[in-house]
Design a protein around this motif. Structure first.
Motif, PDB file in Angstrom:
ATOM      1  N   GLY A  78       0.800  -1.224   0.000  1.00 58.54           N
ATOM      2  CA  GLY A  78       0.000   0.000   0.000  1.00 58.54           C
ATOM      3  C   GLY A  78       0.830   1.271   0.000  1.00 58.54           C
ATOM      4  N   PHE A  79       2.095   1.180  -0.391  1.00 59.16           N
ATOM      5  CA  PHE A  79       2.932   2.389  -0.431  1.00 59.16           C
ATOM      6  C   PHE A  79       2.427   3.336  -1.514  1.00 59.16           C
ATOM      7  CE2 PHE A  79       6.519  -0.633   0.958  1.00 59.16           C
ATOM      8  CZ  PHE A  79       6.204  -0.447   2.289  1.00 59.16           C
ATOM      9  N   TYR A  80       2.744   4.604  -1.329  1.00 58.46           N
ATOM     10  CA  TYR A  80       2.419   5.590  -2.353  1.00 58.46           C
ATOM     11  C   TYR A  80       3.479   5.579  -3.452  1.00 58.46           C
ATOM     12  CZ  TYR A  80       0.924   9.942  -4.510  1.00 58.46           C
ATOM     13  OH  TYR A  80       0.479  10.872  -5.407  1.00 58.46           O
ATOM     14  N   ASP A  81       4.728   5.327  -3.057  1.00 57.32           N
ATOM     15  CA  ASP A  81       5.804   5.256  -4.044  1.00 57.32           C
ATOM     16  C   ASP A  81       7.017   4.587  -3.405  1.00 57.32           C
ATOM     17  OD1 ASP A  81       7.086   5.515  -6.438  1.00 57.32           O
ATOM     18  OD2 ASP A  81       6.878   7.704  -6.558  1.00 57.32           O
TER      19      ASP A  81
ATOM     20  N   ALA B   7      11.026  10.316   7.755  1.00 56.93           N
ATOM     21  CA  ALA B   7      10.767  11.741   7.489  1.00 56.93           C
ATOM     22  C   ALA B   7       9.288  11.992   7.757  1.00 56.93           C
ATOM     23  CB  ALA B   7      11.124  12.092   6.050  1.00 56.93           C
ATOM     24  N   ASP B   8       9.016  12.774   8.794  1.00 59.19           N
ATOM     25  CA  ASP B   8       7.626  12.965   9.240  1.00 59.19           C
ATOM     26  C   ASP B   8       6.813  13.697   8.165  1.00 59.19           C
ATOM     27  OD1 ASP B   8       5.405  12.931  10.799  1.00 59.19           O
ATOM     28  OD2 ASP B   8       6.318  13.911  12.536  1.00 59.19           O
ATOM     29  N   PHE B   9       5.505  13.643   8.339  1.00 55.12           N
ATOM     30  CA  PHE B   9       4.583  14.253   7.378  1.00 55.12           C
ATOM     31  C   PHE B   9       4.855  15.745   7.227  1.00 55.12           C
ATOM     32  CE2 PHE B   9       1.938  10.480   8.232  1.00 55.12           C
ATOM     33  CZ  PHE B   9       1.572  10.146   6.941  1.00 55.12           C
ATOM     34  N   ASP B  10       4.854  16.188   5.982  1.00 51.43           N
ATOM     35  CA  ASP B  10       4.985  17.595   5.645  1.00 51.43           C
ATOM     36  C   ASP B  10       4.527  17.752   4.197  1.00 51.43           C
ATOM     37  OD1 ASP B  10       5.439  20.242   5.882  1.00 51.43           O
ATOM     38  OD2 ASP B  10       7.633  20.135   5.970  1.00 51.43           O
ATOM     39  N   THR B  11       4.271  18.989   3.812  1.00 50.92           N
ATOM     40  CA  THR B  11       3.846  19.201   2.425  1.00 50.92           C
ATOM     41  C   THR B  11       4.974  18.794   1.480  1.00 50.92           C
ATOM     42  OG1 THR B  11       4.594  21.501   2.572  1.00 50.92           O
ATOM     43  CG2 THR B  11       2.263  21.071   3.023  1.00 50.92           C
ATOM     44  N   TYR B  12       4.606  18.185   0.344  1.00 52.93           N
ATOM     45  CA  TYR B  12       5.590  17.692  -0.632  1.00 52.93           C
ATOM     46  C   TYR B  12       5.083  18.063  -2.016  1.00 52.93           C
ATOM     47  CZ  TYR B  12       8.970  14.522  -2.787  1.00 52.93           C
ATOM     48  OH  TYR B  12      10.011  13.986  -3.521  1.00 52.93           O
TER      49      TYR B  12
ATOM     50  N   PRO C 112       5.946  17.417  -5.210  1.00 55.24           N
ATOM     51  CA  PRO C 112       5.635  16.407  -6.236  1.00 55.24           C
ATOM     52  C   PRO C 112       4.318  15.684  -5.988  1.00 55.24           C
ATOM     53  CG  PRO C 112       7.956  16.308  -5.655  1.00 55.24           C
ATOM     54  CD  PRO C 112       7.319  17.227  -4.670  1.00 55.24           C
ATOM     55  N   SER C 113       3.834  15.687  -4.740  1.00 59.74           N
ATOM     56  CA  SER C 113       2.533  15.076  -4.427  1.00 59.74           C
ATOM     57  C   SER C 113       1.449  16.144  -4.344  1.00 59.74           C
ATOM     58  CB  SER C 113       2.621  14.283  -3.119  1.00 59.74           C
ATOM     59  OG  SER C 113       3.519  13.197  -3.249  1.00 59.74           O
ATOM     60  N   TYR C 114       1.626  17.235  -5.087  1.00 60.83           N
ATOM     61  CA  TYR C 114       0.649  18.332  -5.140  1.00 60.83           C
ATOM     62  C   TYR C 114       0.483  19.012  -3.770  1.00 60.83           C
ATOM     63  CZ  TYR C 114      -0.340  15.722  -9.400  1.00 60.83           C
ATOM     64  OH  TYR C 114      -0.214  15.049 -10.596  1.00 60.83           O
ATOM     65  N   ASP C 115       1.604  19.142  -3.069  1.00 57.97           N
ATOM     66  CA  ASP C 115       1.660  19.774  -1.735  1.00 57.97           C
ATOM     67  C   ASP C 115       0.806  19.050  -0.707  1.00 57.97           C
ATOM     68  OD1 ASP C 115       3.597  21.655  -1.867  1.00 57.97           O
ATOM     69  OD2 ASP C 115       2.273  23.369  -2.185  1.00 57.97           O
ATOM     70  N   ALA C 116       0.502  17.778  -0.971  1.00 59.12           N
ATOM     71  CA  ALA C 116      -0.188  16.978   0.041  1.00 59.12           C
ATOM     72  C   ALA C 116       0.818  16.587   1.124  1.00 59.12           C
ATOM     73  CB  ALA C 116      -0.802  15.741  -0.602  1.00 59.12           C
ATOM     74  N   GLN C 117       0.276  16.122   2.271  1.00 54.11           N
ATOM     75  CA  GLN C 117       1.143  15.662   3.343  1.00 54.11           C
ATOM     76  C   GLN C 117       1.772  14.331   2.944  1.00 54.11           C
ATOM     77  OE1 GLN C 117       1.801  17.166   6.446  1.00 54.11           O
ATOM     78  NE2 GLN C 117       0.803  18.969   5.550  1.00 54.11           N
ATOM     79  N   ALA C 118       3.084  14.268   3.118  1.00 53.18           N
ATOM     80  CA  ALA C 118       3.811  13.055   2.727  1.00 53.18           C
ATOM     81  C   ALA C 118       4.846  12.714   3.783  1.00 53.18           C
ATOM     82  CB  ALA C 118       4.487  13.240   1.370  1.00 53.18           C
TER      83      ALA C 118
ATOM     84  N   ILE D  29      20.222   4.525  -1.237  1.00 49.88           N
ATOM     85  CA  ILE D  29      19.099   4.569  -0.296  1.00 49.88           C
ATOM     86  C   ILE D  29      17.879   3.948  -0.955  1.00 49.88           C
ATOM     87  CG2 ILE D  29      17.553   6.070   1.042  1.00 49.88           C
ATOM     88  CD1 ILE D  29      19.772   8.163   1.079  1.00 49.88           C
ATOM     89  N   LEU D  30      17.189   3.102  -0.178  1.00 51.16           N
ATOM     90  CA  LEU D  30      15.867   2.624  -0.545  1.00 51.16           C
ATOM     91  C   LEU D  30      14.864   3.453   0.262  1.00 51.16           C
ATOM     92  CD1 LEU D  30      13.796   0.550  -1.729  1.00 51.16           C
ATOM     93  CD2 LEU D  30      14.182  -0.786   0.366  1.00 51.16           C
ATOM     94  N   ALA D  31      13.900   4.081  -0.398  1.00 54.32           N
ATOM     95  CA  ALA D  31      12.918   4.926   0.296  1.00 54.32           C
ATOM     96  C   ALA D  31      11.521   4.564  -0.157  1.00 54.32           C
ATOM     97  CB  ALA D  31      13.184   6.401   0.022  1.00 54.32           C
ATOM     98  N   VAL D  32      10.581   4.640   0.796  1.00 48.81           N
ATOM     99  CA  VAL D  32       9.183   4.406   0.475  1.00 48.81           C
ATOM    100  C   VAL D  32       8.380   5.610   0.967  1.00 48.81           C
ATOM    101  CG1 VAL D  32       9.368   1.897   0.553  1.00 48.81           C
ATOM    102  CG2 VAL D  32       8.770   3.134   2.633  1.00 48.81           C
ATOM    103  N   GLN D  33       7.412   6.037   0.177  1.00 49.01           N
ATOM    104  CA  GLN D  33       6.504   7.107   0.595  1.00 49.01           C
ATOM    105  C   GLN D  33       5.287   6.468   1.229  1.00 49.01           C
ATOM    106  OE1 GLN D  33       5.645   9.979  -2.427  1.00 49.01           O
ATOM    107  NE2 GLN D  33       4.035  11.022  -1.238  1.00 49.01           N
TER     108      GLN D  33
END
Length: 681
Positions: free
Chosen positions: A179-182, A236-241, A243-249, A265-269
């Motif tokens: 269920g990751f976003y990216d 990395a705690d939620f903050d506006t992002y 590339p995700s249309y300034d949604a919380q990421a 680095i392996l990263a998941v959103q």
């Protein structure tokens, strides 16, 4: 209020007060029990939800730990970085195509409060490699926006495209499964995203100095690159992002290797909706407790069920938010940001890498609903109980008041006879007190008048005695003055005789001077005659006698002046002789008058001595009279005080009699009132 009503109310109170107290205690216990049940339910729910959230984050961390430690992942990242560079054609100027610019226009239009200038900065922050990668997998991707992950290999074949086609199905499957976003692969030198599943506009950008370097994602990636993967994972705690249309990421980053073997680095959103869904699914159907996650700065990390306008990233205000951010754990009844009273329980969420707090809220009206229902039923039951107590009280009141009315009638008759005798005796004593007080006041008045007259007589006697003493002193002074006057008159008579002798001598001397003046006048006349003769002779002598003639003239003038002076002196002597004669006559008259004055002074002296003896006798008698007046005043004062005490005693007696009379009337009224009240009780 009538006694029977009071008795009924007392019986009612005796029944209702214990009932009310017991009911109040039971209601309080019930309310306390309801709150404890709500708190226990909330805490149990928090524990379950914390475990579910922790389980999800643990699964994410386990996933990252497993995938980041896979053999060949570091080589995949290195190959992707190297092959992405080969997408560039040598000596070819790279600029965004119209298709790519159109993608950024879409990004700008769907990002709230974003201008074209901001979108242009996104494009201008891209280097040639990022532009080329986005051209291949975003701009020329035939799939619509939001479905770019469907493309495994690019339309234009390349080694990078073949590597992408090899790993992309696996990561896409993992993204869908968790269920990751990216999912991102980031190279360790520039922090470039060399791979992503979803292919947003951050694909191919550098997280160290690219357009998104200052986001939470970029800052955490820079930190991990700097310490060469020293931490096993970082959130990395939620903050506006953007590339995700300034949604919380929020992002979870895992190092691929560490230290010298650090290969990227392996990263998941993380999906915000999935975290909120976990909290919602943990709440059973009909559960009135709603939970949410909040960060230390008061910002929501999940949706807020009681206000749909608040979502992830919004700052929660109100007493609940203040209490949660101030203390790590607790349960309190507080008002929320809408002003409604809520029962809130909170505790740390217990998530690795995050200091979130999980909070459960339930409206106090819901908590107390059962208690309020029981309270309403209890109030109805108390109403029935009050009606029964009122009926019993009325019956008991009527039964108890019969004997009391009989006793009241007997007491009234006996008290009436006693009060009649007391009133008669009190009237006789009052009349005697009035007579006694009147006599005492009259005596005191007469004594006051006599005392005033005695004081006046004493004052008059004192004044007369003082005047007599002053007269005696004056007579003594007159006597001494008369004696001195007599002595002075004797001396004046003697001196007047001397003055008379001196006047006679002065008159004789003046007569002698007059003779001398006459002689001088005769000589002056003869001298003048001789000067005339000498002048004649000098004239006869001619020139020889001219000087003698002048001398004779001067002598004639001198003789004339002398004659004139003697004439004037003679006139003055005559005036002096006249004055001396008058003075002698006056002195003789003064001597006679002084002799008469001396005789009168002697007579006055004899009279003064006689008056002095008489005033001394009067003064002695006045002193005795003053002493008698003072003794009389003292006796009158004693009598006055005695009459005053008698009057005071009479007034006190009269007052006491009045009080007795008043008390008897008051008692009579009280007994009458008691009788009436007992009759109507």
């Amino acid at each position: 209020m009538r006694f029977k009503y009071k008795l009924g109310l007392a019986l009612l109170a005796a029944g209702i007060i214990p009932l009310t107290v017991v009911s109040k205690i039971n209601m309080d216990e019930l309310a306390s029990f309801a709150q404890r049940e709500a708190v226990q339910s909330a805490e149990a729910g928090l524990e379950l939800k914390s475990q579910l959230i922790s389980a999800y984050f643990d699964s994410v961390i386990d996933y990252g730990a497993v995938v980041s430690s896979m053999d060949g992942l570091a080589n995949d990242i290195a190959n992707l970085q190297r092959q992405s560079q080969y997408l560039l054609k040598r000596d070819e100027e790279v600029t965004p195509s119209a298709l790519l610019q159109k993608r950024y226009e879409y990004q700008q239009q769907n990002t709230p409060d974003t201008t074209k200038e901001v979108a242009q900065k996104w494009i201008s922050g891209l280097d040639a490699q990022a532009i080329t990668m986005q051209e291949v997998f975003i701009a020329r991707n035939p799939n619509p926006i939001g479905q770019k992950e469907r493309l495994d290999q690019a339309v234009v074949p390349s080694t990078y495209s073949r590597l992408h086609g090899k790993i992309h199905p696996m990561y896409r499957s993992q993204l869908e499964g968790y269920g990751f976003y990216d999912i991102f692969l980031i190279e360790p030198t520039e922090g470039r995203i060399v791979y992503s599943v979803f292919k947003e506009v951050d694909f191919g950008t550098r997280l160290i100095n690219g357009p998104y370097a200052k986001t939470n994602f970029g800052l955490v990636a820079q930190e991990m690159i700097a310490n060469r993967g020293a931490e096993p994972f970082v959130i990395a705690d939620f903050d506006t992002y953007a590339p995700s249309y300034d949604a919380q990421a929020a992002f979870a980053l895992f190092p691929v290797g560490s230290g010298d073997t650090f290969g990227g680095i392996l990263a998941v959103q993380l999906p915000a909706e999935l975290i909120a869904r976990i909290l919602t699914q943990a709440e059973s159907k009909g559960d009135k407790n709603h939970s949410f996650l909040i960060s230390p700065n008061g910002r929501l990390r999940s949706n807020y069920a009681f206000n749909e306008d608040l979502s992830i990233g919004n700052k929660l205000s109100g007493p609940i938010a203040e209490a949660v951010t101030a203390t790590p754990q607790g349960t309190q009844a507080l008002t929320d940001e809408r002003g409604e009273l809520m029962l809130a329980s909170w505790r740390p969420a217990g998530l690795k890498g995050l200091d979130w707090t999980i909070v459960s809220e339930i409206n106090m009206d819901v908590v107390m609903a059962a208690t309020n229902e029981i309270r309403d039923r209890s109030v109805k039951m108390m109403g029935f109980a009050v009606a029964g107590i009122l009926f019993c009280g009325f019956f008991l009141t009527s039964w108890l008041l019969g004997p009391i009315r009989k006793v009241a009638s007997f007491v009234t008759e006996e008290a009436g006879r006693a009060l009649e005798k007391l009133s008669k005796t009190s009237g006789e004593a009052r009349q005697a007190s009035v007579d006694m007080a009147s006599i005492a006041h009259e005596t005191q008045t007469q004594i006051d008048k006599v005392s005033e007259r005695s004081v006046t007589v004493g004052a008059d006697v004192t004044d007369v005695a003082a005047s007599i003493e002053e007269l005696s002193a004056a007579l003594e002074s007159v006597s001494r003055s008369v004696e001195m006057t007599s002595q002075l008159t004797d001396q004046s008579v003697a001196k007047a005789g001397v003055a008379a002798d001196a006047s006679r001598q002065l008159q004789q001397a003046a007569s002698d001077i007059a003779g001398v003046v006459t002689l001088i006048d005769d000589i002056a006349k003869q001298t003048k005659l001789l000067s005339i003769n000498a002048g004649i002779e000098a004239a006869n002598a001619g020139a020889e006698g001219r000087g003698f003639k002048v001398l004779a003239g001067e002598i004639g003038k001198l003789a004339a002046r002398t004659s004139q002076s003697t004439s004037e002196i003679s006139d003055q002597i005559e005036v002096v002789l006249a004055s001396v004669a008058m003075s002698a006559s006056a002195m003789s008259e003064i001597a006679d008058m002084i002799t008469q004055v001396n005789q009168q002074a002697q007579n006055i002296s004899v009279s003064a001595h006689q008056q002095k003896e008489a005033t001394a006798s009067i003064s002695t008698r006045m002193r005795r009279a003053l002493t008698n007046v003072e003794e009389s005043n003292g006796s009158l004062g004693v009598v006055h005080d005695a009459s005053g005490r008698a009057a005071s005693a009479a007034e006190q007696l009269l007052s006491g009699v009045g009080e007795v009379d008043t008390a008897s009337k008051t008692m009579d009224a009280a007994i009458t009132n008691l009788t009436e009240r007992l009759r109507t009780i």
